[in-house]
Design an enzyme around this catalytic site. Structure first.
Site, PDB file in Angstrom:
ATOM      1  N   ASP A   1      -4.136   0.224  -3.564  1.00 10.32           N
ATOM      2  CA  ASP A   1      -4.225   1.309  -2.583  1.00 10.32           C
ATOM      3  C   ASP A   1      -3.187   2.385  -2.880  1.00 10.32           C
ATOM      4  OD1 ASP A   1      -6.283  -0.017  -1.437  1.00 10.32           O
ATOM      5  OD2 ASP A   1      -5.438  -0.101   0.572  1.00 10.32           O
TER       6      ASP A   1
ATOM      7  N   HIS B   1      -0.721   4.543  -0.656  1.00  4.61           N
ATOM      8  CA  HIS B   1      -1.616   5.528  -0.049  1.00  4.61           C
ATOM      9  C   HIS B   1      -1.106   6.963  -0.160  1.00  4.61           C
ATOM     10  CE1 HIS B   1      -4.976   3.309   1.385  1.00  4.61           C
ATOM     11  NE2 HIS B   1      -4.253   2.466   2.105  1.00  4.61           N
TER      12      HIS B   1
ATOM     13  N   ASP C   1       0.827  -1.204   0.000  1.00  6.72           N
ATOM     14  CA  ASP C   1       0.000   0.000   0.000  1.00  6.72           C
ATOM     15  C   ASP C   1       0.865   1.260   0.000  1.00  6.72           C
ATOM     16  OD1 ASP C   1      -1.695  -2.057   0.416  1.00  6.72           O
ATOM     17  OD2 ASP C   1      -2.747  -1.176   2.115  1.00  6.72           O
TER      18      ASP C   1
ATOM     19  N   ASN D   1      -8.745  -1.973  -2.480  1.00 11.71           N
ATOM     20  CA  ASN D   1     -10.097  -1.539  -2.149  1.00 11.71           C
ATOM     21  C   ASN D   1     -10.241  -0.025  -2.184  1.00 11.71           C
ATOM     22  OD1 ASN D   1      -8.422  -1.665   0.288  1.00 11.71           O
ATOM     23  ND2 ASN D   1     -10.241  -0.958   1.369  1.00 11.71           N
ATOM     24  N   HIS D   2      -9.132   0.720  -2.140  1.00  9.40           N
ATOM     25  CA  HIS D   2      -9.231   2.176  -2.239  1.00  9.40           C
ATOM     26  C   HIS D   2      -9.299   2.643  -3.693  1.00  9.40           C
ATOM     27  CE1 HIS D   2      -8.681   3.771   1.920  1.00  9.40           C
ATOM     28  NE2 HIS D   2      -8.350   2.508   2.108  1.00  9.40           N
TER      29      HIS D   2
END
Length: 724
Positions: free
Chosen positions: A626, A594, A592, A658-659
């Protein structure tokens, strides 16, 4: 020509001034000339962007029959001059190979580090319709002649040509020595052998004309502006030419009121703004006053002069000229643009040849005090106020839906209807978030780097990688395309193969999103091609593991058009990939991210980054999703990864987390970041476009038959397995 109202804001036409401090003496300077061409080519290893000036007339004589100034054909030349934008220096070039004959009133189009020339008129009469290519790659200057099969436009002058959608050389209008023409021809550079195709476009066709201008916008529309008809009457109209996904071309009349009819003018796009300068009226009388400088804002659907929106076609007296308008009282000059700057060289003022060199700033980000309001009767939605739905839809792609992807129309319609109401709420939320972030930025960053920090499984890289500057921070004119070195190949072969290699690489990304032609007359070109230079620009600006710095003003360096172009190019690659990727070791795996772009750069610095100088040829890169939310630089993170995917489609792999879903990243920061850094309208559009791209990402990857999923998907899969 006035403006009124307080609704929305548009930037008036810019002021021009002489370029200061440029060098070029003797033969290096182009000197006095008119009827020449000016194009911009992409940077090379040893140079920044350069302007290429070719041909034109260096002397004039009085017209024998009309008493008006005319080109003395004996003064026509085929010399080539280059202006280095960074060094501010003119240099005369002496390319190898057989050059085209001396000519003026020809057409030219830039393609990366090459310039294509066609037609014109010279001492020997009409030039042939052969295509000549001047290749300037790696400072090896050489002329090539492209062999084209079958019939073509034929010898002509006073016509227009440009590269449309990075694929089609389109030639329109002109004079073949017998009559003024209204035809249009296209040469598909992705198909060999090369052949010209005479187009039969639908829609409102422009009348026959010569001495007009045609400039291609970056998203694939050719805009024909002005010219002179067979009776010598100057024209004030403008037409957009675009191609539908079924291959059918269409003309559409542009709306708005042009400040003046004109011909022998110059025009060039900067973003969505077509900058039109100079020109003459019937009888060769120069355009004076406000009409000498104009802009057609294709995003707002209005014509602008130095004062703002044009509401009537009236020419002011000469005592109201400002200095800039007086400078542009000329014809037969040439214009090109580099980034937000417009350059103009030479031309003819009455019977005086000019050798001056002018510059102006498009200034898309001027302060509101320098802008003028749009009229209240202008549509607040930045569409063309045209009766043609095709022109409206096409030019509104920065606010509604970008060409080239299948759109969830219901979602976009709902978003559009709610945009006015949510704008105020978004601003309030952002102000509150910004105030809170000032107090808690350190805690937020610490938390983000803690539990959500990127993970890497890899081997150390060599420490002697060259991390010097890659390409200058220059946004090229929309027609320029950076051509990869390996795409150029051996220049000793036919330039037909040279061009084909380049454009075939580009054309592989040009697949229509769907074949629905049920309403083709009302649809614009439903695909947006990415210039080969755009993803390279992103890489050159962002892939700096040791010296990347966050932008001080938080502004994002891509506009909404470029976001759409980048997403489309990446989308075409993802569409060809399976849902589960099958990869072979060795692979570097990144977890991830982010929006922690600084962390990504530190990982690249420590473990190596994807480049031909590094390990990309023998190690793949896998990113586990993500990419956005939580961090401060989600835009940089996702755009760099998309650019790397375009550059190395077989070695860089992205799967979905999922993001990468609108309902998630609307709540966790990505949507807010897009709005904050790109503006409300462009930000919402870009956020929507990114989320549509996410729908095409693979969901998992198998490395040597070992499954790799984003952690969230693992949990969901385990839940389902447990339920069963």
């Amino acid at each position: 020509m006035g403006t009124a109202g307080k609704a929305a804001w548009v930037v008036p036409a810019p002021a021009y001034r002489e370029v200061e401090g440029w060098e070029g003496a003797g033969d290096d300077s182009p000197g006095y000339r008119c009827g020449h061409s000016l194009t911009v080519i992409a940077p090379t290893k040893g140079h920044g962007p350069r302007l290429i000036l070719f041909g034109g007339a260096t002397a004039i004589e009085a017209g024998a029959s009309s008493g008006l100034p005319g080109i003395r054909l004996a003064g026509v030349t085929n010399t080539v001059h280059s202006y280095d934008v960074d060094k501010r220096r003119w240099t005369r070039l002496h390319p190898a190979g057989d050059p085209p004959s001396p000519r003026a009133a020809h057409s030219a189009a830039a393609v990366g580090t090459m310039v294509v020339f066609q037609g014109g008129i010279g001492p020997a009469g009409h030039s042939t319709d052969d295509l000549y290519v001047l290749d300037l790659t790696n400072d090896k200057f050489k002329w090539h002649r492209v062999v084209v099969q079958g019939a073509g436009p034929g010898p002509r002058y006073g016509h227009c040509m440009d590269l449309v959608a990075q694929r089609y050389l389109v030639s329109v209008s002109g004079n073949d020595g017998k009559r003024v023409l209204s035809d249009a021809w296209a040469l598909d550079t992705a198909q060999k052998p090369y052949k010209w195709q005479k187009l039969n476009p639908d829609g409102d066709r422009p009348s026959a004309r010569m001495y007009g201008t045609a400039s291609a916008r970056s998203d694939g529309m050719l805009l024909l502006c002005g010219g002179r008809d067979a009776s010598g009457t100057p024209l004030s109209d403008a037409y957009g030419l675009l191609m539908h996904t079924n291959g059918q071309w269409e003309w559409t009349l542009a709306p708005g009121i042009s400040p003046s009819p004109r011909y022998q003018h110059a025009a060039v796009f900067v973003g969505a703004r077509l900058h039109v300068t100079g020109g003459v009226l019937r009888g060769g009388r120069a355009i004076e006053g406000e009409g000498a400088i104009a802009v057609l804002d294709t995003a707002a659907g209005v014509w602008l002069d130095r004062n703002g929106i044009v509401t009537s076609r009236t020419l002011k007296s000469t005592n109201e000229h400002d200095a800039s308008s007086d400078l542009l009282r000329r014809c037969r000059h040439a214009a090109a643009s580099v980034g937000s700057q417009i350059y103009i060289y030479g031309g003819l003022r009455g019977d005086i040849l000019l050798d001056d060199f002018l510059i102006a700033e498009n200034a898309p980000f001027q302060s509101e005090t320098d802008r003028v309001p749009r009229s209240e009767n202008q549509n607040r939605n930045p569409n063309f106020n045209s009766d043609s739905p095709s022109f409206q839809q096409y030019t509104n792609n920065s606010h509604e839906t970008a060409p080239g992807f299948s759109t969830d129309k219901k979602s976009i319609d709902m978003l559009t209807e709610a945009s006015a109401a949510e704008a105020e709420a978004v601003s309030a939320v952002w102000r509150a978030a910004k105030e809170a972030s000032v107090a808690s930025s350190e805690d937020s960053l610490s938390e983000g780097i803690g539990s959500e920090s990127p993970l890497s499984e890899t081997s150390p890289m060599n420490d002697d990688l060259d991390d010097g500057p890659m390409q200058p921070d220059v946004k090229l004119h929309s027609r320029a395309v950076v051509v990869a070195k390996e795409a150029v190949g051996d220049l000793g072969c036919l330039v037909r193969q040279l061009s084909l290699d380049q454009f075939e690489n580009e054309s592989r990304r040009m697949h229509p999103a769907n074949n629905d032609q049920s309403n083709s007359a009302k649809k614009a070109l439903n695909r947006q091609r990415s210039p080969q230079g755009l993803h390279k620009k992103v890489i050159s600006l962002l892939l700096r593991p040791r010296n990347w710095n966050a932008p001080a003003d938080r502004a994002f360096f891509l506009d909404s058009y470029e976001v759409g172009e980048l997403c489309y190019a990446a989308e075409q690659i993802f569409m060809q990939e399976p849902t589960v990727l099958q990869l072979k070791a060795p692979v570097k795996v990144f977890g991830d991210l982010h929006g922690q772009f600084g962390d990504l750069m530190r990982l690249f610095d420590e473990y190596g980054y994807p480049s031909t100088a590094g390990d990309i040829t023998y190690i793949d890169y896998l990113f586990l999703g993500d990419y956005v939310d939580r961090g401060q630089h989600s835009l940089e993170t996702i755009t760099l990864l998309l650019a790397l995917k375009i550059e190395y489609p077989e070695h860089v792999h992205l799967i979905r987390g999922n993001h990468e879903a609108a309902d998630i990243n609307a709540l966790f920061g990505f949507r807010l970041e897009c709005i904050e850094r790109m503006g409300e309208s462009d930000g919402i559009w870009a956020w929507t476009r990114f989320n549509q791209l996410f729908n095409y990402l693979p969901l998992a990857a198998m490395i040597e038959k070992r499954n790799n999923l984003h952690a969230w998907w693992h949990r969901e899969v385990n839940k389902q397995c447990g339920a069963n």
